[in-house]
Design an enzyme around this catalytic site. Sequence first.
Site, PDB file in Angstrom:
ATOM      1  N   LYS A 187     -15.134  30.860 -11.838  1.00  0.00           N
ATOM      2  CA  LYS A 187     -14.710  32.189 -12.278  1.00  0.00           C
ATOM      3  C   LYS A 187     -14.720  33.112 -11.061  1.00  0.00           C
ATOM      4  CE  LYS A 187     -13.412  34.813 -15.774  1.00  0.00           C
ATOM      5  NZ  LYS A 187     -12.097  34.603 -16.434  1.00  0.00           N
ATOM      6  N   ASP A 248     -20.199  20.027 -23.667  1.00  0.00           N
ATOM      7  CA  ASP A 248     -20.387  19.981 -25.117  1.00  0.00           C
ATOM      8  C   ASP A 248     -19.042  20.059 -25.842  1.00  0.00           C
ATOM      9  OD1 ASP A 248     -23.077  19.757 -24.804  1.00  0.00           O
ATOM     10  OD2 ASP A 248     -23.608  21.600 -25.847  1.00  0.00           O
TER      11      ASP A 248
END
Length: 352
Positions: A187, A248
């Site tokens: 980011k 996940d």
Amino acid sequence: MTLTLLCLPGDGIGPEIMAATRDTVAAVCASHGVAVALPEAEIGFAALAAAGTTIAKAVIDAARAADGVILGPVSHNAYPPVAEGGRNPSGVLRRELGLFANIRPARSHSAVPTPTGAAVDLVVVRENLEGFYADRNMHEGGGEVMPVPGVALAMRRITAENSRNIARAGYALAAREGRGKVALIHKANVMRLSDGLFLDCCRAVARDYPQIETTEVLVDAAAALLVRDPGAFDVLIATNMFGDILSDLAAELAGGLGLAASLNHGDTHAVAQAQHGSAPDLAGQDVANPASLIGSAAMLLAHLGHAGPAASLQDALARALRDPATRTSDLGGALGTRAFADTLCTLISEST
């Protein structure tokens, strides 16, 4: 020479899935003529009651002395404060053993339905020792503070050393497994200094692997692309929190966290650990799926140089998952934890 794997059952469903894992590891090692010892030690609530801490120094020393560790899930969110002995055993072991890499493959099985119907075959390589994780990013003290009521601050640590370490681990894995693409997840458009440092270190390592295609992907774009087209990814290298979240997501897209194996490793130590939590609501019912921890143990065996047993264990898992009759209830089958482990042991014995 005997291979020693320290087993730490943990909380909730941990003791049940650890028993299943110990039995299958013992069976597959015996089938390949590998002598293995699987001693157990207490962590979590059992250790807190017995020793006043969720992970004692003696357990850390035993983990350091063993060839590898199989770590069960822990209920660390329910632990008391650290000052009262409630340390997260996972974070402690990662820090104490220098486990800078968390390797999280996400691979779908043709007979197990996936949410989108798309096949998934990728690996998230997650930095393990710093980032936003407050229990492991400071030498002393926590990485979160509340200077005045109503104001909470979290500190994110990114170092060149650990960024280089995770980049090397990711590119080495891609080269070893014949994966042609690496995505660097970041980011840096917002966190220019910290993610900028991470990217600079990864780019330097990438130059040593000219045969591998490297892309740089914003974390939010990566999440969207994972859902739309998981086949766009081979290996994703990410900082701690981004890697945790994306792995996940990838695991769910591949069939669920019950199948999500992972390995923590550094230069000299390795710990197998399922991606899922302790599921205390399922404890003691013989319904937990042990596949994730068993798959993690297979990764540990492979990492320690026992490719034969690792491949046999992975093959037994794949064969069991092909047939609904030999799956656990979370995957539409009828087997409990114990019966699933017995099935794997039978499949292992039949293949030798």
